[in-house]
Design an enzyme around this catalytic site. Structure first.
Site, PDB file in Angstrom:
ATOM      1  N   ASP A  64       0.802  -1.228   0.000  1.00  0.00           N
ATOM      2  CA  ASP A  64       0.000   0.000   0.000  1.00  0.00           C
ATOM      3  C   ASP A  64       0.836   1.279   0.000  1.00  0.00           C
ATOM      4  O   ASP A  64       0.346   2.337  -0.363  1.00  0.00           O
ATOM      5  CB  ASP A  64      -0.956   0.011   1.211  1.00  0.00           C
ATOM      6  CG  ASP A  64      -0.222  -0.190   2.549  1.00  0.00           C
ATOM      7  OD1 ASP A  64       1.012  -0.356   2.532  1.00  0.00           O
ATOM      8  OD2 ASP A  64      -0.895  -0.198   3.600  1.00  0.00           O
ATOM      9  N   HIS A  65       2.098   1.192   0.392  1.00  0.00           N
ATOM     10  CA  HIS A  65       2.907   2.412   0.514  1.00  0.00           C
ATOM     11  C   HIS A  65       3.695   2.724  -0.767  1.00  0.00           C
ATOM     12  O   HIS A  65       3.598   3.803  -1.314  1.00  0.00           O
ATOM     13  CB  HIS A  65       3.926   2.261   1.655  1.00  0.00           C
ATOM     14  CG  HIS A  65       3.361   2.464   3.026  1.00  0.00           C
ATOM     15  ND1 HIS A  65       2.424   1.633   3.578  1.00  0.00           N
ATOM     16  CD2 HIS A  65       3.628   3.404   3.974  1.00  0.00           C
ATOM     17  CE1 HIS A  65       2.121   2.060   4.802  1.00  0.00           C
ATOM     18  NE2 HIS A  65       2.849   3.122   5.060  1.00  0.00           N
ATOM     19  N   ASP A 119       3.885  -0.786  11.424  1.00  0.00           N
ATOM     20  CA  ASP A 119       3.438   0.537  11.010  1.00  0.00           C
ATOM     21  C   ASP A 119       2.835   1.203  12.242  1.00  0.00           C
ATOM     22  O   ASP A 119       2.068   0.583  12.978  1.00  0.00           O
ATOM     23  CB  ASP A 119       2.387   0.442   9.902  1.00  0.00           C
ATOM     24  CG  ASP A 119       2.133   1.804   9.301  1.00  0.00           C
ATOM     25  OD1 ASP A 119       2.666   2.086   8.211  1.00  0.00           O
ATOM     26  OD2 ASP A 119       1.419   2.613   9.933  1.00  0.00           O
ATOM     27  N   ARG A 379      -0.407  13.246   9.787  1.00  0.00           N
ATOM     28  CA  ARG A 379       0.893  13.861  10.111  1.00  0.00           C
ATOM     29  C   ARG A 379       1.162  15.042   9.191  1.00  0.00           C
ATOM     30  O   ARG A 379       0.898  14.953   7.996  1.00  0.00           O
ATOM     31  CB  ARG A 379       2.027  12.840   9.941  1.00  0.00           C
ATOM     32  CG  ARG A 379       1.963  11.779  10.994  1.00  0.00           C
ATOM     33  CD  ARG A 379       3.154  10.848  10.983  1.00  0.00           C
ATOM     34  NE  ARG A 379       3.027   9.983  12.139  1.00  0.00           N
ATOM     35  CZ  ARG A 379       3.289   8.683  12.157  1.00  0.00           C
ATOM     36  NH1 ARG A 379       3.732   8.077  11.071  1.00  0.00           N
ATOM     37  NH2 ARG A 379       3.130   7.988  13.251  1.00  0.00           N
ATOM     38  N   SER A 559       6.663   7.610  12.872  1.00  0.00           N
ATOM     39  CA  SER A 559       6.527   6.308  12.232  1.00  0.00           C
ATOM     40  C   SER A 559       7.311   5.217  12.960  1.00  0.00           C
ATOM     41  O   SER A 559       8.181   5.489  13.789  1.00  0.00           O
ATOM     42  CB  SER A 559       7.007   6.386  10.785  1.00  0.00           C
ATOM     43  OG  SER A 559       8.390   6.126  10.730  1.00  0.00           O
ATOM     44  N   ARG A 561       9.210   3.182  11.301  1.00  0.00           N
ATOM     45  CA  ARG A 561      10.240   2.710  10.362  1.00  0.00           C
ATOM     46  C   ARG A 561      11.557   2.435  11.076  1.00  0.00           C
ATOM     47  O   ARG A 561      12.194   3.326  11.628  1.00  0.00           O
ATOM     48  CB  ARG A 561      10.403   3.686   9.190  1.00  0.00           C
ATOM     49  CG  ARG A 561      11.049   5.004   9.467  1.00  0.00           C
ATOM     50  CD  ARG A 561      10.932   5.933   8.255  1.00  0.00           C
ATOM     51  NE  ARG A 561       9.547   6.291   8.013  1.00  0.00           N
ATOM     52  CZ  ARG A 561       9.117   7.519   7.695  1.00  0.00           C
ATOM     53  NH1 ARG A 561       9.977   8.499   7.529  1.00  0.00           N
ATOM     54  NH2 ARG A 561       7.837   7.761   7.513  1.00  0.00           N
TER      55      ARG A 561
HETATM   56  C1  MIC Z   1       3.987   6.742   8.121  1.00  0.00           C
HETATM   57  O1  MIC Z   1       2.803   7.081   8.165  1.00  0.00           O
HETATM   58  O2  MIC Z   1       4.920   7.495   8.477  1.00  0.00           O
HETATM   59  C2  MIC Z   1       4.336   5.348   7.612  1.00  0.00           C
HETATM   60  C3  MIC Z   1       4.976   5.515   6.298  1.00  0.00           C
HETATM   61  O3  MIC Z   1       3.160   4.613   7.447  1.00  0.00           O
HETATM   62  C4  MIC Z   1       5.259   4.686   8.636  1.00  0.00           C
HETATM   63  C5  MIC Z   1       5.817   3.401   8.204  1.00  0.00           C
HETATM   64  C6  MIC Z   1       6.988   3.518   7.275  1.00  0.00           C
HETATM   65  O4  MIC Z   1       7.776   4.457   7.374  1.00  0.00           O
HETATM   66  O5  MIC Z   1       7.113   2.630   6.430  1.00  0.00           O
HETATM   67  C7  MIC Z   1       4.595   4.469   9.990  1.00  0.00           C
HETATM   68  O6  MIC Z   1       3.663   5.178  10.328  1.00  0.00           O
HETATM   69  O7  MIC Z   1       5.058   3.635  10.759  1.00  0.00           O
HETATM   70 FE1  SF4 Z   2      -0.103   5.059   4.929  1.00  0.00          FE
HETATM   71 FE2  SF4 Z   2       1.177   5.821   7.140  1.00  0.00          FE
HETATM   72 FE3  SF4 Z   2      -0.260   7.564   5.714  1.00  0.00          FE
HETATM   73 FE4  SF4 Z   2      -1.496   5.696   7.062  1.00  0.00          FE
HETATM   74  S1  SF4 Z   2      -0.259   7.341   7.908  1.00  0.00           S
HETATM   75  S2  SF4 Z   2      -1.936   6.307   4.971  1.00  0.00           S
HETATM   76  S3  SF4 Z   2      -0.090   3.989   6.869  1.00  0.00           S
HETATM   77  S4  SF4 Z   2       1.597   6.499   5.055  1.00  0.00           S
END
Ligand code: MIC
Ligand code: SF4
Length: 669
Positions: A64-65, A119, A379, A559, A561
């Protein structure tokens, strides 16, 4: 003894430790989810554990990312992820099926279960009465191998909801109001537990918006009771068999109780550049808007998008606004199409994006220079949109669409007649974009399906191989996993960078279309560490042979990550010294053998500067470690943020190194 709902779920899953606040506890994990951006690493780590198949009740691997395919990298990673899921026995949610959290809520989540996801927005599942938590990929890989998940026993903060939402006010306004009150640090070390009469007025998608953004409070998880509303939702998803009633005991003890009267709430907005920079929409109404984006795992349910479609019917988006809409899942998109609502969205001038994270993670749709972008996301950290000087605001879909029509930030109550949020009797169920595990030796497929209430017999996609028969496709973007080195007795090096408070993982290792495709290639991605803050960081770290990072309060928020720890490890960083850490990032540092250390006296932060020459004697992790600042002839006291288990892990060079070296082997449960 009367227990909160969170405590009840914890008690039912407790493998080790005592349920005393701050104590290290080990929990049995029922369900896991991984997504593609963190999943390549999680699968590589799972493979390194040497386990032959997934052992927890249900594992789902989502794409999905990393959906933009501007080169071979993401497509290669998708093939790898599909093959690993087939080989080891996980469900595989194909590209186009939707955002992991939205799909998991619709098709897999179950009240009373634990869910661990790589995530940070995994707590979305709390909307269904799950204890759902975010973690680094390695922790999720361990849970998939049947290992417990270790965390500090959280406090349980009660949020008592009374009243009911007024027209034009949604769950986004509830969580924004809480963020305004509690800040991005307000939920640290807590599970937020919602109770009270107001809960009954919130549908499951509304609840999920609130639990989703509990991550922005820094909370470990957020949980709603499982009641008749949960039952209706699961029934409408064809999964009523997994429902069970769950709530806190009468007279249970919350560490703190906050009250929120839903009837008093009004449309809210988070201004640049933090989700807690909140005020009522009316305070900034009239501000020009260049871009409006509706979607993400926070606010893209059918309920909300149907309301948006009602509002735009017969209207055209303002000529100076670019409007894009990404339905959270294919189920949502399908239903919008079936009910002719997609037609209204298209006719108003919206650009319909695929059901994926997309612009939320900087995968396209970056705003114009210094542009004002209104997003229904969770965010708005600086640079996350892909445009460094853009101003990103976070709002509900109703505020977003009202503003898209007028061209300026608009309190939607000014539009007059409110939309009706539909109550869905039956969602459109079609699981043909989920490939169930075919591994016969895995839990018998029917067991898994019965357990999860997953209706995979309908429209099952054919795959041809499973287990050892799967030839895993590994493109050149899948690079070997770097392993940490044992901790030396003496650490020396320079302060490579000194940063301030609330540094997010988006600062430490940005995402976006350029960097995300490198998630399975640590040498390549390590060039981007702190790229948003200081372009020279990575080169300096290499030139100085590694060193130390110094930060302020809540370092590593945002996140999950683990690349924000893994890439620094690769660059030779062995310790991060801060005033305090965010939970997931601290655990990730430990997993990759980097010492998380705090100033015993936070004022000592002011004594350190970039380039200082440091020496730290590990001294078996004595609680009062002494840091020598050689060039200033100073001594600073530091406190390691480590449990006894964490200490062992860091000393071994990280969790994988420890697991590989542990004679006792894995503690399979
Ligand atoms: C995000 O919203 O920052 C992400 C991308 O979903 C991250 C995960 C990632 O960096 O792959 C998260 O929220 O953990
Ligand atoms: Fe995807 Fe993270 Fe954004 Fe949710 S907050 S839509 S999991 S990138």
């Amino acid at each position: 003894m009367s227990l909160t709902l969170a405590e009840k779920i914890i008690q039912a899953h407790l493998i080790s430790g005592k349920m005393q606040i701050g104590e290290k506890i080990g929990l049995r994990i029922d369900q896991t989810l991984i997504q593609d951006a963190t999943g390549t690493m999680a699968w590589l780590q799972f493979e390194a554990l040497g386990v032959s198949r997934v052992k927890n009740e249900l594992a789902v691997s989502y794409i999905d990312h990393n959906t933009l395919q501007c080169g071979f990298e993401n497509a290669d990673d998708h093939q790898f992820l599909q093959d690993m899921a087939a080989k080891y026995g996980a469900y595989f949610s194909r590209l186009g099926n939707g955002i992991c959290h939205q799909v998991h809520l619709e098709r897999f989540g179950q009240p009373g279960k634990t869910l661990l996801g790589s995530d940070s927005h995994t707590p979305t599942g709390g909307g269904l009465g799950m204890l759902a938590m975010g973690a680094g990929g390695l922790d999720v890989a361990l849970a998939m191998a049947g290992e417990p998940f270790y965390l500090n026993m959280p406090k349980v903060m009660g949020v008592k909801l009374t009243g009911s939402l007024s027209p034009w006010v949604t769950a986004m306004d509830v969580i924004l109001a809480l963020l305004g009150r509690l800040t991005v640090k307000g939920g640290v070390d807590c599970v937020m537990e919602y109770f009270g009469e107001g809960v009954k007025k919130l549908s499951v998608p509304h609840r999920a918006t609130i639990t989703n953004m509990g991550a922005e409070l820094g909370a470990t998880g957020s949980v709603f009771p499982s009641d008749e509303i949960t039952q209706e939702f699961l029934q409408a998803q064809g999964r009523s068999d997994v429902w069970r009633e769950l709530s806190a005991d009468e007279g249970c003890n919350y560490s703190q109780v906050i009250e929120l009267n839903l009837s008093e709430l009004e449309p809210m907005i988070a201004r640049p550049h933090s989700p807690d920079n909140v005020c009522p929409v009316k305070n900034v109404a009239g501000t020009k808007v260049d871009q409006v984006l509706i979607g993400s795992c926070t606010n893209s349910s059918y309920e909300l998008l149907s309301a948006v479609a009602q509002i735009v019917k017969g209207r055209t988006v303002h000529p100076l606004v670019s409007l894009s809409i990404a339905p959270g899942s294919r189920q949502v998109l399908n239903m919008l199409a079936q009910n002719n609502e997609l037609d209204h969205l298209i006719s108003t001038g919206a650009r319909i994006l695929e059901s994926a994270c997309g612009p939320c993670i900087g995968m396209g749709q970056s705003p114009s220079s210094a542009g004002n972008s209104l997003r229904t996301f969770n965010r708005n950290f600086p640079g996350r949109s892909g445009t460094k000087d853009a101003n990103v605001y976070l709002v509900s879909p109703l505020v977003a669409i009202a503003s898209a029509l007028t061209g300026m930030i608009t309190d939607p109550r000014d539009l007059g007649q409110p939309p009706v949020l539909p109550k869905v009797e039956r969602f459109l169920i079609n699981d043909n974009m989920v490939i169930p595990p075919q591994h016969e030796k895995c839990h018998s497929r029917s067991d898994v399906e019965r357990e999860s209430g997953f209706n995979s017999l309908q429209n099952r996609s054919p795959i041809t191989a499973f287990g050892d028969d799967v030839q895993v496709r590994r493109g050149p973007n899948i690079q070997p996993l770097p392993l940490g080195q044992p901790l030396p007795e003496k650490l020396t090096g320079k302060v490579l960078i000194k940063v301030g408070d609330n540094i997010s993982t988006d600062h430490i290792l940005p995402a976006g279309a350029e960097v995300l495709p490198l998630r399975s290639n640590i040498p390549a991605i390590s060039r981007y560490v702190f790229a948003q803050v200081d372009k020279e960081f990575s080169k300096r770290a290499q030139k100085w042979g590694g060193g130390f990072i110094v930060g302020g309060v809540n370092y590593g928020q945002g996140s999950s990550r683990e690349h924000a720890a893994l890439a620094p490890m690769y660059l030779g960083i062995r310790a991060v010294i801060t005033k305090s850490f965010a939970r997931i990032h601290q655990a990730n540092l430990v997993n990759f053998g980097i010492l998380p250390l705090c100033f015993a006296d936070p004022q000592d932060y002011d004594k350190l500067s970039q380039g200082d020459d440091l020496e730290l004697t590990w001294d078996n992790g004595a609680s009062g470690l002494k840091l020598l600042v050689k060039n200033k002839q100073l001594e600073i006291k530091l406190t390691p943020q480590l449990s006894a288990r964490d200490k062992e892990l860091v000393e071994a060079g990280g969790t994988l190194a420890w697991v590989k070296g542990a004679a006792a082997g894995l503690i399979i449960i």
